[in-house]
Design an enzyme around this catalytic site. Structure first.
Site: not given
Ligand code: MOS
Length: 764
Positions: A490, A655-656, A726, A729
């Site tokens: 997602g 991709n902003p 990335g 998170e």
């Molecule tokens: Mo993330 S907690 O590495 O899906």
């Protein structure tokens, strides 16, 4: 079994090019290429794949936390018409018993859980039977008829009651960086420093609540091949573990996860419904589907309960003298699940005297599992609340205190950062937020019957790349097809990787198809740790470079084509052509190159390895600065997060639009972590009490107000060849601390435990 519906299903597996987006390489806010398939329902999730010959399995879970099954009466269940079998530890087929067969790619040190392996109960909710029937309804009804007699043993499920039993983590734990050795003498320095603070904080259990429940649909064909649609963050991780557990060769299993309705870490390890569905399919020689209920989503791992203490000492000018960060987290008795909780503190701030410690307490619970920014979500919360406390003790602006102690190098290792635009994040976010207008004293800002509080915090997370392979095929009709056994949970992987391929080949996005989510595709790791764009993107970018060279070689052979005698560095790929950099008019359309050389396609594969040498000489991380405004109604104890401004430094943003969505989602979860989310245990029963969405509160639209995301771009070629890091998170990290700090600024109350619910706001 029949596979009559397979063709229509496969059509649904193709992501669609976004119409009308035109040229869309790196940096363009392209709409999701899989968006149309998702909103029209053509994208099928694990439990949605139809089959005319399907059995349905429903899991029965233990109601006690610890003990032994004395007897199971499955007679009444088996008597229900339509019930085919009830699998238990007593009648299950033989399976492998050694731990190593159950160790998936991300298994912690210890002994993994083996479904239906034996009669012992190790946690409430442990799966103890699978009722298999011709329909889901029959299976569910029959599951309610299974009678279990237990020998009930004593259990322990409370971290705080068992803090004394803490022990260091098993050093075998893979993928875990233990805290660095102590620097200087932190305890002595703490004792002597003129200004000091002690911050103790507690965070309760949280559960992943993705929209899609965990599910596995196992299609078994006449030759015994298993095609498994599984909700997972890594199709090959699931396939490999199944091969080991059931002793099956690779050609007998394909695992697919082309569409995943959110996972957040819950799908990193293969979950028990997958083993049970495959066990049943093998035993009964039928196709089987097992879907977990929302309540069962609270039975296979969670963000661990965490206790922390941060002691900071500083000179009067704010320079840190001592930094002591201790964490104790829960784990199961069988595995040492351990997160990186305390290391972030020593990485973010330099002090001469540092002691970082992390210990575990074994409880009668299922092994915890990664949840978005595992470890950092808690650890950075504690250090950033502690820094806020210190700023008040010093009478210094909280942002100034961060700048005084800004780490130019990683304080844990002394290594330089591969890139770190955190200073720019502070500047840009503070300016956008209007931080300089803040009145420093607590309770100084008020509007109507609400106290207004402004708080800030830092966020950080790793930037990493893993090994991956990709294929790239250019067709003479102009289509570029790229494949890798990656996942898109997602996050926008389909779109971002398609953009990387489009950029690399100079093609419009419409001409790029990226296929993922199939264990038969070239090797990829799990989608986790915010590493997928750097990992899969690098493999795809490398494959495309190989393809460009191949096309250039063919183009050079075309007499009169204008490419004769050129070197590779003299050409570029733009607008669907290969052309001379210095003379763009000399261009050949790519399909024309293939046709002139009588090729209908060109295909390459590429293995991408992280740049280990450069990466081990640097600390690779992403950073953020989070500022927020809360409105607190003290009479009601309610907290409203009225505004959040988050500035993110995470390399080049592919991709902003999808990247912003990741950050916004993380911030919303940070609001949930700060104010709403907690799974509470009835410790007499050792059982989660609020395992449903009516009592486990996730933020809704009414809880979410202004969110402003700023990207401070970096170009980090150490982390990845595209310069990208990335963003999966980092959005959540620091949010709960900023909210906690804002609540203090509003009310003068320092709330010690998360979530900061109205009862705590009123009581303190
Ligand atoms: Mo993330 S907690 O590495 O899906």
């Amino acid at each position: 079994m029949t596979r009559t519906t397979l063709e229509t299903i496969d059509e649904g597996q193709q992501p669609m090019a976004a119409p009308g987006t035109g040229q869309a390489g790196i940096g363009i806010p392209a709409r999701r290429v899989d968006g149309l398939a998702k909103v029209t329902g053509r994208a099928r999730y694990a439990a949605e794949h139809p089959s005319e010959d399907l059995l349905y399995g429903v899991v029965v879970n233990s109601t006690i936390a610890r003990g032994r099954i004395l007897s199971m009466d499955t007679g009444r269940a088996l008597a229900v018409p339509g019930v085919v079998d009830v699998l238990t530890h007593e009648n299950r087929p033989a399976h492998r018993a050694l731990d190593r067969y159950y160790k998936d790619m991300v298994a912690p040190a210890g002994s993994p859980f083996k479904p239906l392996h034996r009669d012992e109960i190790e946690c409430s909710g442990q799966p103890i039977a699978l009722v298999v029937a011709e329909s889901f309804e029959v299976a569910r009804y029959a599951a309610s008829l299974v009678q279990v007699r237990y020998d009930v043993w004593e259990h322990g499920t409370s971290l705080l009651e068992h803090l004394d039993e803490r022990h260091p983590p098993n050093p075998e734990k893979t993928g875990y960086t233990p805290p660095p050795p102590p620097k200087g003498d932190a305890d002595a320095a703490y004792a002597q420093a003129p200004v000091k603070t002690e911050t103790v904080c507690y965070s309760g259990v949280e559960h992943h609540n993705p929209m899609e429940m965990h599910a596995s649909t196992v299609w078994r064909d006449a030759r015994g091949h298993l095609l498994i649609h599984d909700k997972s963050q890594g199709s090959q991780n699931c396939r490999d573990t199944l091969m080991n557990v059931f002793g099956l060769p690779e050609r007998k299993i394909t695992v697919r996860n082309p569409f995943v309705g959110g996972a957040f870490g819950s799908g990193l390890r293969p979950q028990y419904q997958l083993f049970l569905a495959v066990m049943a399919a093998l035993k009964l020689e039928r196709s089987v589907r097992v879907v977990l209920t929302r309540q069962q989503m609270f039975t296979f791992g969670h963000r661990p309960e965490t206790w922390q203490r941060v002691r900071l000492a500083a000179e009067r000018d704010g320079r840190l003298r001592a930094l002591i960060h201790e964490a104790v987290t829960e784990t199961s008795r069988r595995e040492d699940y351990v997160e990186v909780v305390v290391n972030w503190s020593g990485q973010l701030y330099n002090a001469d005297n540092v002691r970082l410690e992390h210990q575990l307490v074994d409880l009668d619970v299922y092994t915890p599992i990664d949840m978005r920014a595992p470890g950092a979500a808690h650890g950075v919360h504690a250090i950033e609340v502690a820094m806020d406390e210190l700023s008040y003790a010093l009478g210094m602006d909280p942002l100034t205190l961060r700048l005084v102690n800004y780490a130019e190098k990683d304080g844990n290792t002394g290594l330089p950062f591969s890139s770190k635009e955190l200073r720019a994040c502070y500047d840009r976010a503070a300016e956008r937020f209007g931080w300089h207008r803040r009145l420093p004293a607590p309770r100084a800002m008020r509007q109507g019957n609400e106290l207004v509080g402004w708080g800030m915090a830092t966020g950080t997370w790793d930037a990493m790349q893993m090994q991956a392979r990709a294929s790239a095929t250019f067709h003479a009709d102009g289509r570029l097809e790229v494949t890798c056994a990656a996942s898109d949970i997602g996050t926008g992987t389909y779109t971002a990787i398609s953009q990387i391929a489009a950029e690399a080949m100079g093609l419009p996005l419409e001409q790029v198809i990226f296929r993922l989510g199939d264990s038969d595709l070239p090797k990829a790791p799990i989608e986790g740790g915010s590493s997928h764009v750097a990992t899969v993107g690098s493999a795809v970018d490398g494959a495309c470079e190989r393809l460009r060279r191949l096309i250039w070689r063919l183009a050079r052979e075309i007499r009169g084509g204008g490419m004769e005698g050129t070197s590779f560095n003299e050409v570029e790929f733009r607008d669907g052509t290969i052309r001379l950099r210095d003379d763009p008019a000399r261009a050949l359309p790519l399909p024309g190159v293939l046709r002139a050389r009588r090729k209908d396609k060109l295909a390459v594969r590429y293995l991408s390895e992280p740049n280990q040498k450069a990466q081990s000489a640097h600390t690779c991380a992403v950073h953020s600065a989070v500022f927020c405004e809360v409105r607190v109604d003290e009479a009601l104890g309610t907290v409203r997060v009225a505004r959040v401004v988050s500035a993110i430094a995470a390399g080049r943003i592919i991709n902003p639009m999808t990247a912003r969505s990741q950050i916004v989602g993380g911030i919303v979860w940070g609001i949930g972590q700060a104010l709403h989310e907690e799974t509470l245990t009835d410790h007499r029963l050792g059982r989660f009490m609020n395992h449903n969405l009516s009592e486990y509160h996730v933020p809704t639209n009414a809880d979410v107000h202004d969110i402003d995301v700023i990207f401070v771009e970096e170009d980090d070629r150490i982390v990845s060849r595209m310069g990208a890091k990335g963003v999966g998170e980092i959005g959540i990290v620091g949010v709960s601390a900023a909210i906690s700090n804002a609540i203090y600024h509003a009310t003068g109350k320092r709330l010690r435990s998360l979530p900061m619910t109205p009862d705590k706001v009123m009581a303190s």
